[in-house]
Scaffold this motif. Structure first.
Motif, PDB file in Angstrom:
ATOM      1  N   LEU A  26      14.948  -5.135 -38.936  1.00 29.90           N
ATOM      2  CA  LEU A  26      14.073  -5.031 -37.772  1.00 29.90           C
ATOM      3  C   LEU A  26      12.834  -4.217 -38.115  1.00 29.90           C
ATOM      4  O   LEU A  26      11.715  -4.594 -37.764  1.00 29.90           O
ATOM      5  CB  LEU A  26      14.820  -4.393 -36.590  1.00 29.90           C
ATOM      6  N   ASP A  65      12.981   2.793 -31.767  1.00 31.02           N
ATOM      7  CA  ASP A  65      14.106   1.966 -31.348  1.00 31.02           C
ATOM      8  C   ASP A  65      15.111   2.861 -30.638  1.00 31.02           C
ATOM      9  O   ASP A  65      15.416   3.956 -31.116  1.00 31.02           O
ATOM     10  CB  ASP A  65      14.753   1.300 -32.561  1.00 31.02           C
ATOM     11  N   LEU A  83      11.751   0.709 -27.760  1.00 30.49           N
ATOM     12  CA  LEU A  83      12.315  -0.636 -27.782  1.00 30.49           C
ATOM     13  C   LEU A  83      13.772  -0.524 -27.360  1.00 30.49           C
ATOM     14  O   LEU A  83      14.537   0.227 -27.962  1.00 30.49           O
ATOM     15  CB  LEU A  83      12.233  -1.224 -29.190  1.00 30.49           C
ATOM     16  N   GLY A  85      17.331  -2.635 -25.419  1.00 27.59           N
ATOM     17  CA  GLY A  85      18.004  -3.774 -24.804  1.00 27.59           C
ATOM     18  C   GLY A  85      18.621  -3.394 -23.470  1.00 27.59           C
ATOM     19  O   GLY A  85      19.152  -4.233 -22.756  1.00 27.59           O
ATOM     20  N   LYS A 103      14.192  -5.459 -25.641  1.00 28.26           N
ATOM     21  CA  LYS A 103      14.673  -6.325 -26.717  1.00 28.26           C
ATOM     22  C   LYS A 103      15.597  -7.343 -26.079  1.00 28.26           C
ATOM     23  O   LYS A 103      16.211  -7.050 -25.071  1.00 28.26           O
ATOM     24  CB  LYS A 103      15.448  -5.512 -27.769  1.00 28.26           C
ATOM     25  N   PRO A 104      15.725  -8.507 -26.640  1.00 26.10           N
ATOM     26  CA  PRO A 104      15.104  -8.939 -27.887  1.00 26.10           C
ATOM     27  C   PRO A 104      13.609  -9.198 -27.706  1.00 26.10           C
ATOM     28  O   PRO A 104      13.148  -9.542 -26.625  1.00 26.10           O
ATOM     29  CB  PRO A 104      15.838 -10.239 -28.229  1.00 26.10           C
ATOM     30  N   LEU A 105      12.880  -8.992 -28.777  1.00 29.70           N
ATOM     31  CA  LEU A 105      11.427  -9.177 -28.765  1.00 29.70           C
ATOM     32  C   LEU A 105      11.119 -10.655 -28.989  1.00 29.70           C
ATOM     33  O   LEU A 105      10.952 -11.095 -30.118  1.00 29.70           O
ATOM     34  CB  LEU A 105      10.792  -8.319 -29.854  1.00 29.70           C
TER      35      LEU A 105
END
Length: 120
Positions: A26, A65, A83, A85, A103-105
């Protein structure tokens, strides 16, 4: 000291993005994407290595993240993008003052948010 390469002359005009992502595939994909969008990117293997790096502390924006534990707080008023989810998890953890990109991107949400934050 972090592993940021010596900046080239072209990096002087490109905003530096500090990318703090533990997951190597990632991290590399995001680094490539951000560099393609015209940013200078520091994406260290070891997040802790940037704590004492002057260049890293001078980054225009930090992208983190949410898998990092503990999640570093926004630093020195710099724009910070997280970032995630699970945005609700950030709220439960008490994370405030950041921009959230889910996320997901699957689209250009990260690029749009970076552009917006750096214009402000």
């Amino acid at each position: 000291m972090c592993d940021r390469p010596v900046p080239s002359d072209g990096d002087a005009v490109r905003p530096l993005i500090l990318l703090l992502v533990d997951d190597e595939p990632l991290r590399e994909a995001l680094k490539f994407s951000l560099e393609t969008d015209g940013y200078a990117v520091n994406a260290p293997d070891c997040v802790d290595a940037c704590a004492a790096c002057v260049e890293c502390r001078a980054a225009a924006c930090v992208v983190i993240d949410d898998g990092l534990s503990p999640l570093p707080p926004p630093a020195g008023g710099r724009p910070t993008i997280v970032l995630t989810g699970d945005p609700e998890r950030l709220i439960r953890r008490g994370v405030v003052g950041v921009t959230v990109v889910e996320k997901p991107l699957l689209d250009d949400a990260l690029a749009r948010e970076l552009s917006h934050l750096l214009r402000a």
